[in-house]
Design a protein around this motif. Structure first.
Motif, short mmCIF file in Angstrom:
data_model
loop_
_atom_site.label_atom_id
_atom_site.label_comp_id
_atom_site.label_asym_id
_atom_site.label_seq_id
_atom_site.Cartn_x
_atom_site.Cartn_y
_atom_site.Cartn_z
N THR A 113 9.06 25.22 30.88
CA THR A 113 8.00 24.45 30.24
C THR A 113 8.03 24.77 28.76
O THR A 113 8.25 25.91 28.35
CB THR A 113 6.63 24.80 30.84
N VAL A 114 7.85 23.74 27.97
CA VAL A 114 7.87 23.86 26.52
C VAL A 114 6.55 23.30 25.99
O VAL A 114 6.13 22.23 26.41
CB VAL A 114 9.06 23.08 25.91
N LYS A 115 5.94 24.03 25.08
CA LYS A 115 4.66 23.58 24.54
C LYS A 115 4.69 23.59 23.03
O LYS A 115 4.64 24.65 22.41
CB LYS A 115 3.54 24.48 25.05
N GLY A 116 4.81 22.40 22.45
CA GLY A 116 4.62 22.13 21.04
C GLY A 116 5.21 23.08 20.02
O GLY A 116 4.47 23.76 19.33
N ALA A 146 5.82 18.57 24.26
CA ALA A 146 5.48 19.53 25.31
C ALA A 146 5.84 18.89 26.64
O ALA A 146 5.71 17.68 26.82
CB ALA A 146 4.01 19.88 25.27
N GLY A 147 6.31 19.72 27.56
CA GLY A 147 6.63 19.20 28.88
C GLY A 147 7.55 20.09 29.66
O GLY A 147 7.69 21.28 29.37
N SER A 160 -3.43 10.05 37.76
CA SER A 160 -4.78 10.32 37.24
C SER A 160 -4.84 10.36 35.72
O SER A 160 -5.91 10.50 35.15
CB SER A 160 -5.29 11.64 37.82
N MET A 161 -3.71 10.22 35.05
CA MET A 161 -3.68 10.32 33.58
C MET A 161 -3.86 8.95 32.95
O MET A 161 -3.27 7.97 33.40
CB MET A 161 -2.35 10.92 33.12
N SER A 162 -4.65 8.91 31.89
CA SER A 162 -4.87 7.64 31.20
C SER A 162 -3.64 7.26 30.37
O SER A 162 -3.20 6.12 30.39
CB SER A 162 -6.11 7.72 30.32
N ALA A 163 -3.11 8.22 29.63
CA ALA A 163 -1.88 7.98 28.86
C ALA A 163 -0.74 8.68 29.58
O ALA A 163 -0.72 9.91 29.69
CB ALA A 163 -2.03 8.52 27.44
N HIS A 185 -4.36 16.78 25.96
CA HIS A 185 -3.34 16.86 27.01
C HIS A 185 -3.51 18.05 27.95
O HIS A 185 -2.54 18.49 28.54
CB HIS A 185 -1.95 16.89 26.37
N ASP A 186 -4.73 18.54 28.12
CA ASP A 186 -4.93 19.68 29.01
C ASP A 186 -4.60 19.33 30.47
O ASP A 186 -4.06 20.14 31.21
CB ASP A 186 -6.33 20.26 28.88
#
Length: 162
Positions: free
Chosen positions: A45-48, A54-55, A94-97, A129-130
């Motif tokens: 996992t990579v975060k910013g 991130a992903g 369940s995600m809007s974007a 993006h939590d």
């Protein structure tokens, strides 16, 4: 025992030793060749960092291409299928974007040195993006089965939730 018999026995012993050396050398060369094209897939996992992406990332840190043979996706401990668009839609319903996706199905090739995000957002922000970060770190497990050019090894790469 005459000299002809001794010569014949010596020649046979030398030939057998030579055959053994040739066999072991061929076996070592074959093992070396397999190792020289062995893929090594890693997931993380990579975060910013610098580019703020991130992903969930997959990396081929091996010396040869990885040929995907299968994938298994689990969401909240339940198997939902292979890593394809259907699994992506179920995982991100369940995600809007919706985040960006890279699907790897059977037959897909991940080249040596290739780095790709299986699932990511371009500009990560903790407040926005939590739900995505919870998905990739706690709820989603993607297991990729792969082999080298030689085939039949059934290697696997997976990142379990924290």
């Amino acid at each position: 025992m005459n000299s002809d018999t001794v010569t014949a026995i010596s020649a046979t012993a030398i030939a057998l030793c030579s055959l053994w050396v040739s066999y072991t050398q061929t076996r070592a060369t074959r093992q070396h060749n397999r190792q020289s094209v062995k893929p090594l897939l890693e997931m993380r996992t990579v975060k910013g960092y610098d580019d703020h992406k991130a992903g969930l990332q997959i990396i081929n840190a091996g010396l040869g291409p990885a040929i995907v043979t299968n994938s298994v996706v689990q969401l909240d401990g339940e198997t939902i299928g292979h890593w394809n668009l259907h699994a992506y839609h179920l995982a991100t319903a369940s995600m809007s974007a919706r985040p960006k996706v890279y699907c790897v199905g059977p037959g897909a090739v991940i080249l040596a040195g290739q780095t790709s995000f299986l699932l990511h957002v371009e500009t990560f922000r903790d407040d926005e993006h939590d739900g995505f970060w919870e998905l990739v770190t706690q709820r989603l497990v993607i297991e990729i089965h792969y082999e080298s050019l030689y085939g039949g090894e059934n290697f696997r790469a997976a990142l379990s939730p924290f």
